[in-house]
Design a protein around this motif. Structure first.
Motif, PDB file in Angstrom:
ATOM      1  N   ARG A 418      33.606  21.639  18.857  1.00  0.00           N
ATOM      2  CA  ARG A 418      33.986  20.397  19.546  1.00  0.00           C
ATOM      3  C   ARG A 418      32.826  19.800  20.338  1.00  0.00           C
ATOM      4  NH1 ARG A 418      38.996  22.074  23.046  1.00  0.00           N
ATOM      5  NH2 ARG A 418      38.592  20.003  23.944  1.00  0.00           N
ATOM      6  N   VAL A 419      31.947  20.638  20.838  1.00  0.00           N
ATOM      7  CA  VAL A 419      30.882  20.149  21.706  1.00  0.00           C
ATOM      8  C   VAL A 419      29.528  20.159  20.987  1.00  0.00           C
ATOM      9  CG1 VAL A 419      29.708  20.423  23.921  1.00  0.00           C
ATOM     10  CG2 VAL A 419      32.136  20.965  23.731  1.00  0.00           C
ATOM     11  N   TYR A 420      29.006  21.343  20.692  1.00  0.00           N
ATOM     12  CA  TYR A 420      27.651  21.418  20.122  1.00  0.00           C
ATOM     13  C   TYR A 420      27.580  20.787  18.733  1.00  0.00           C
ATOM     14  CZ  TYR A 420      23.613  23.268  17.746  1.00  0.00           C
ATOM     15  OH  TYR A 420      22.471  23.357  16.994  1.00  0.00           O
ATOM     16  N   THR A 421      28.513  21.133  17.846  1.00  0.00           N
ATOM     17  CA  THR A 421      28.449  20.607  16.474  1.00  0.00           C
ATOM     18  C   THR A 421      28.525  19.085  16.457  1.00  0.00           C
ATOM     19  OG1 THR A 421      29.365  22.618  15.479  1.00  0.00           O
ATOM     20  CG2 THR A 421      29.612  20.574  14.233  1.00  0.00           C
ATOM     21  N   VAL A 422      29.449  18.523  17.224  1.00  0.00           N
ATOM     22  CA  VAL A 422      29.563  17.062  17.270  1.00  0.00           C
ATOM     23  C   VAL A 422      28.292  16.440  17.849  1.00  0.00           C
ATOM     24  CG1 VAL A 422      30.863  15.125  18.240  1.00  0.00           C
ATOM     25  CG2 VAL A 422      32.077  17.152  17.412  1.00  0.00           C
ATOM     26  N   SER A 423      27.681  17.127  18.824  1.00  0.00           N
ATOM     27  CA  SER A 423      26.451  16.588  19.415  1.00  0.00           C
ATOM     28  C   SER A 423      25.343  16.472  18.381  1.00  0.00           C
ATOM     29  CB  SER A 423      25.995  17.467  20.588  1.00  0.00           C
ATOM     30  OG  SER A 423      25.462  18.695  20.146  1.00  0.00           O
ATOM     31  N   THR A 424      25.284  17.396  17.411  1.00  0.00           N
ATOM     32  CA  THR A 424      24.231  17.316  16.390  1.00  0.00           C
ATOM     33  C   THR A 424      24.422  16.102  15.476  1.00  0.00           C
ATOM     34  OG1 THR A 424      25.395  18.776  14.809  1.00  0.00           O
ATOM     35  CG2 THR A 424      23.936  19.821  16.420  1.00  0.00           C
ATOM     36  N   ILE A 425      25.661  15.670  15.309  1.00  0.00           N
ATOM     37  CA  ILE A 425      25.907  14.456  14.523  1.00  0.00           C
ATOM     38  C   ILE A 425      25.311  13.243  15.237  1.00  0.00           C
ATOM     39  CG2 ILE A 425      27.680  12.933  13.571  1.00  0.00           C
ATOM     40  CD1 ILE A 425      29.514  15.376  13.361  1.00  0.00           C
ATOM     41  N   PHE A 426      25.611  13.117  16.516  1.00  0.00           N
ATOM     42  CA  PHE A 426      25.063  12.004  17.291  1.00  0.00           C
ATOM     43  C   PHE A 426      23.543  12.085  17.396  1.00  0.00           C
ATOM     44  CE2 PHE A 426      29.444  12.077  19.223  1.00  0.00           C
ATOM     45  CZ  PHE A 426      29.834  10.860  18.697  1.00  0.00           C
ATOM     46  N   MET A 427      23.011  13.302  17.490  1.00  0.00           N
ATOM     47  CA  MET A 427      21.565  13.472  17.572  1.00  0.00           C
ATOM     48  C   MET A 427      20.876  12.979  16.301  1.00  0.00           C
ATOM     49  SD  MET A 427      21.273  17.227  19.339  1.00  0.00           S
ATOM     50  CE  MET A 427      19.472  17.276  19.234  1.00  0.00           C
ATOM     51  N   GLY A 428      21.414  13.360  15.154  1.00  0.00           N
ATOM     52  CA  GLY A 428      20.809  12.946  13.890  1.00  0.00           C
ATOM     53  C   GLY A 428      20.839  11.444  13.706  1.00  0.00           C
ATOM     54  N   ILE A 429      21.977  10.827  14.056  1.00  0.00           N
ATOM     55  CA  ILE A 429      22.094   9.370  13.934  1.00  0.00           C
ATOM     56  C   ILE A 429      21.145   8.673  14.899  1.00  0.00           C
ATOM     57  CG2 ILE A 429      23.666   7.432  14.265  1.00  0.00           C
ATOM     58  CD1 ILE A 429      25.944   9.299  13.363  1.00  0.00           C
ATOM     59  N   THR A 430      21.056   9.185  16.130  1.00  0.00           N
ATOM     60  CA  THR A 430      20.141   8.608  17.122  1.00  0.00           C
ATOM     61  C   THR A 430      18.691   8.713  16.667  1.00  0.00           C
ATOM     62  OG1 THR A 430      21.658   9.160  18.927  1.00  0.00           O
ATOM     63  CG2 THR A 430      19.356   8.756  19.515  1.00  0.00           C
ATOM     64  N   ALA A 431      18.327   9.887  16.139  1.00  0.00           N
ATOM     65  CA  ALA A 431      16.960  10.089  15.660  1.00  0.00           C
ATOM     66  C   ALA A 431      16.642   9.140  14.509  1.00  0.00           C
ATOM     67  CB  ALA A 431      16.761  11.542  15.222  1.00  0.00           C
ATOM     68  N   MET A 432      17.592   8.951  13.599  1.00  0.00           N
ATOM     69  CA  MET A 432      17.354   8.042  12.473  1.00  0.00           C
ATOM     70  C   MET A 432      17.237   6.594  12.950  1.00  0.00           C
ATOM     71  SD  MET A 432      16.746   7.850   9.342  1.00  0.00           S
ATOM     72  CE  MET A 432      16.346   6.357   8.454  1.00  0.00           C
ATOM     73  N   ALA A 433      18.020   6.227  13.949  1.00  0.00           N
ATOM     74  CA  ALA A 433      17.895   4.882  14.521  1.00  0.00           C
ATOM     75  C   ALA A 433      16.517   4.690  15.142  1.00  0.00           C
ATOM     76  CB  ALA A 433      18.989   4.666  15.571  1.00  0.00           C
ATOM     77  N   ALA A 434      15.998   5.745  15.793  1.00  0.00           N
ATOM     78  CA  ALA A 434      14.661   5.667  16.376  1.00  0.00           C
ATOM     79  C   ALA A 434      13.601   5.540  15.280  1.00  0.00           C
ATOM     80  CB  ALA A 434      14.390   6.904  17.226  1.00  0.00           C
ATOM     81  N   VAL A 435      13.780   6.246  14.175  1.00  0.00           N
ATOM     82  CA  VAL A 435      12.854   6.127  13.044  1.00  0.00           C
ATOM     83  C   VAL A 435      12.846   4.686  12.524  1.00  0.00           C
ATOM     84  CG1 VAL A 435      12.368   6.861  10.671  1.00  0.00           C
ATOM     85  CG2 VAL A 435      13.081   8.545  12.373  1.00  0.00           C
ATOM     86  N   TYR A 436      14.027   4.102  12.422  1.00  0.00           N
ATOM     87  CA  TYR A 436      14.120   2.714  11.946  1.00  0.00           C
ATOM     88  C   TYR A 436      13.404   1.753  12.889  1.00  0.00           C
ATOM     89  CZ  TYR A 436      16.128  -1.762  10.559  1.00  0.00           C
ATOM     90  OH  TYR A 436      16.285  -3.058  10.165  1.00  0.00           O
ATOM     91  N   LEU A 437      13.569   1.952  14.188  1.00  0.00           N
ATOM     92  CA  LEU A 437      12.883   1.092  15.160  1.00  0.00           C
ATOM     93  C   LEU A 437      11.371   1.235  15.056  1.00  0.00           C
ATOM     94  CD1 LEU A 437      15.135   1.540  18.326  1.00  0.00           C
ATOM     95  CD2 LEU A 437      14.982  -0.463  16.814  1.00  0.00           C
ATOM     96  N   ILE A 438      10.900   2.472  14.875  1.00  0.00           N
ATOM     97  CA  ILE A 438       9.462   2.697  14.702  1.00  0.00           C
ATOM     98  C   ILE A 438       8.964   2.017  13.434  1.00  0.00           C
ATOM     99  CG2 ILE A 438       7.724   4.475  14.214  1.00  0.00           C
ATOM    100  CD1 ILE A 438       9.218   6.294  16.142  1.00  0.00           C
ATOM    101  N   SER A 439       9.789   2.046  12.398  1.00  0.00           N
ATOM    102  CA  SER A 439       9.388   1.389  11.134  1.00  0.00           C
ATOM    103  C   SER A 439       9.201  -0.107  11.332  1.00  0.00           C
ATOM    104  CB  SER A 439      10.422   1.661  10.050  1.00  0.00           C
ATOM    105  OG  SER A 439      11.615   0.911  10.260  1.00  0.00           O
ATOM    106  N   LEU A 440      10.023  -0.716  12.171  1.00  0.00           N
ATOM    107  CA  LEU A 440       9.867  -2.141  12.459  1.00  0.00           C
ATOM    108  C   LEU A 440       8.585  -2.421  13.214  1.00  0.00           C
ATOM    109  CD1 LEU A 440      13.519  -3.090  13.535  1.00  0.00           C
ATOM    110  CD2 LEU A 440      12.461  -3.369  11.286  1.00  0.00           C
ATOM    111  N   LEU A 441       8.193  -1.489  14.086  1.00  0.00           N
ATOM    112  CA  LEU A 441       6.997  -1.701  14.902  1.00  0.00           C
ATOM    113  C   LEU A 441       5.713  -1.499  14.121  1.00  0.00           C
ATOM    114  CD1 LEU A 441       8.128   0.104  18.186  1.00  0.00           C
ATOM    115  CD2 LEU A 441       7.942  -2.352  17.802  1.00  0.00           C
ATOM    116  N   ILE A 442       5.645  -0.443  13.332  1.00  0.00           N
ATOM    117  CA  ILE A 442       4.381  -0.119  12.662  1.00  0.00           C
ATOM    118  C   ILE A 442       4.208  -0.859  11.340  1.00  0.00           C
ATOM    119  CG2 ILE A 442       4.336   2.158  13.723  1.00  0.00           C
ATOM    120  CD1 ILE A 442       5.101   3.400  11.110  1.00  0.00           C
ATOM    121  N   ASN A 443       5.274  -1.484  10.859  1.00  0.00           N
ATOM    122  CA  ASN A 443       5.163  -2.222   9.606  1.00  0.00           C
ATOM    123  C   ASN A 443       5.072  -3.732   9.818  1.00  0.00           C
ATOM    124  OD1 ASN A 443       5.170  -0.026   7.857  1.00  0.00           O
ATOM    125  ND2 ASN A 443       7.414   0.077   7.828  1.00  0.00           N
ATOM    126  N   THR A 444       5.020  -4.141  11.089  1.00  0.00           N
ATOM    127  CA  THR A 444       4.916  -5.588  11.359  1.00  0.00           C
ATOM    128  C   THR A 444       3.460  -6.010  11.462  1.00  0.00           C
ATOM    129  OG1 THR A 444       5.106  -5.087  13.731  1.00  0.00           O
ATOM    130  CG2 THR A 444       7.110  -5.708  12.561  1.00  0.00           C
TER     131      THR A 444
END
Length: 444
Positions: A418-444
């Motif tokens: 309920r706690v740790y496993t669910v947190s890893t889902i949010f962590m992965g999505i957050t990390a991927m969102a950060a990757v996408y933001l970096i892609s916008l910055l370094i590819n502009t």
């Protein structure tokens, strides 16, 4: 010989399914699972057995040659920091600065810092005693404390070289390890914080008993100072980041640039960290430190064979020219960074190991880089980071780290899910969102 699309897909799925079955169901060592998957895929591709064996040996040797020294040195640095008490010193310093009222946030930050050179499972074991003591003093649920610490360690483990999974991916994808390290450290910050936020929200409603046991630490006179404990971690990261950030191999030909260009090589930088850690731990005695070096080599050997097995499997997959077949499907190639993220996430969720997941995913994605539009320097960096984000989710009962957290904290499995496993889902999505933001910055 030409391998058909049907053979390519069948070999890929059969190999991955065998890895999942052998590692998750029968608990077979990942190296042997990867090796058997490579042989099975080669047979499905109708390759001669001598060619299968030769390809496996070539793939194994190439990755060990490029990453072996880095993995051994990184593992050794982590062990020295454990044995000399540097991790304890760093943890105490962060706690002192943040305060016991914010103990959960403190252990999350501690996990992030300590997790840079130390594997997440080892880091959690080392800090579990301190974590319980902080839970007792602050009155915060141990579920909150354990999950906050675990997510801090886990974020860095998945995103930052020299941890084995993402380090192997940089070798397979042929990308700049220094830039992956720098961006990975940045991405791990919101990912770790996201893990803390969910842990604090979901865990506070769970009554988790604290095991009453004495926390044993070394006498203060034997522990290094804060600076002695911090430098072995900070200096290697700084040197590698400087070399990569300034693109020193193309910079002006000055004596300072030449020195930094050599010192920033990952193997050299981590060796400097080892030297600093040994100096910080000289109070432990030379006999104690001499035992750490063989232990580091032995522990690294287990990691290296898994990385080598993953590379061998990847070498067999290249024989099927899967990339050529998939490149003809616009629906797949249009996914861009999302494809390596999803492949890694599926593998991680199915078989449990972040390391095996990202190594296997890198082998699958590497021939697809051109068709995915990622066959550039920045594209390869972003692809590697996307796979690191994918390797975070989902950590559950087939993950050894899950059981380390539960065992050393005395927590129930249902509460962990309920706690740790669910947190890893949010962590992965957050990390991927950060990757996408970096892609916008370094590819502009």
């Amino acid at each position: 010989m030409v391998v058909s699309l049907f053979q390519s897909v069948l070999g890929l799925l059969a190999g991955i399914s065998l890895i999942i079955l052998l590692t998750a169901r029968y608990k077979l060592h990942a190296f042997f699972a990867l090796l058997m998957a490579a042989v099975l895929a080669g047979l499905i591709f109708q390759l001669p057995f001598t060619e299968i064996l030769g390809t496996i040996k070539t793939g194994f040797g190439q990755i060990i040659g490029s990453l072996g020294l880095l993995i051994i040195l990184g593992t050794t640095l982590g062990l020295i920091l454990e044995h000399t008490g540097s991790t304890t010193v760093l943890a105490g310093y962060v706690l002192q600065k943040i305060g016991s009222s914010r103990s959960a946030l403190a252990v999350n930050i501690i996990g992030y810092i300590v997790g840079m050179p130390i594997f997440c499972d080892s880091g959690f074991i080392v800090l579990s005693g301190l974590n319980k003591a902080m839970a007792r003093r602050s009155g915060i649920s141990l579920m909150v404390m354990a999950s906050s610490l675990a997510t801090g360690l886990y974020a860095v483990h998945c995103m930052m070289p020299p941890h084995p999974g993402i380090t192997a991916a940089t070798g397979t994808i042929h990308t700049d390890i220094g830039k992956v390290m720098l961006y990975g450290l940045l991405i791990a910050i919101p990912a770790a914080f996201c893990g803390y936020l969910w842990s604090a929200r979901a865990g506070k409603r769970i009554s988790a008993p604290v095991i009453q046991e004495e926390v044993i630490t070394a006498p203060a006179r034997q522990l290094p100072t804060v600076w002695q404990a911090m430098l072995p971690v900070a200096i290697p990261v700084l040197l590698i980041a400087l070399r990569s950030f300034f693109t020193l191999d193309k910079a002006a030909d000055t004596w300072l640039i030449k020195i930094l260009n050599i010192a920033g090589i990952p193997e050299v930088a981590i060796t400097a960290g080892i030297a600093l850690a040994l100096l910080a731990g000289n109070r432990q005695g030379s006999a104690a430190l001499r035992k750490i070096l063989p232990e580091g080599a032995e522990k690294a050997a287990g990691i290296l064979v898994i990385i080598g097995g993953g590379s061998a499997f990847g070498a067999i997959l290249t024989k099927a020219d899967i990339g050529h077949h998939i490149a003809q499907n616009p629906a797949i190639t249009g996914m861009g960074l999302l494809l390596p993220f999803l492949i890694t996430a599926i593998l991680k969720t199915a078989q449990g190991s972040s390391t095996v997941a990202i190594i296997t995913a890198a082998s699958i994605v590497q021939p697809l880089l051109l068709s995915l539009g990622l066959d550039t320097e920045n594209g390869r960096i972003l692809c590697t980071l996307a796979m690191g984000a994918g390797s975070m989710l989902i950590s559950h009962t087939n993950d050894a780290y899950f059981w380390v957290i539960a065992r050393f904290s005395g927590l129930e499995v249902k509460d962990m899910l309920r706690v740790y496993t669910v947190s890893t889902i949010f962590m992965g999505i957050t990390a991927m969102a950060a990757v996408y933001l970096i892609s916008l910055l370094i590819n502009t």
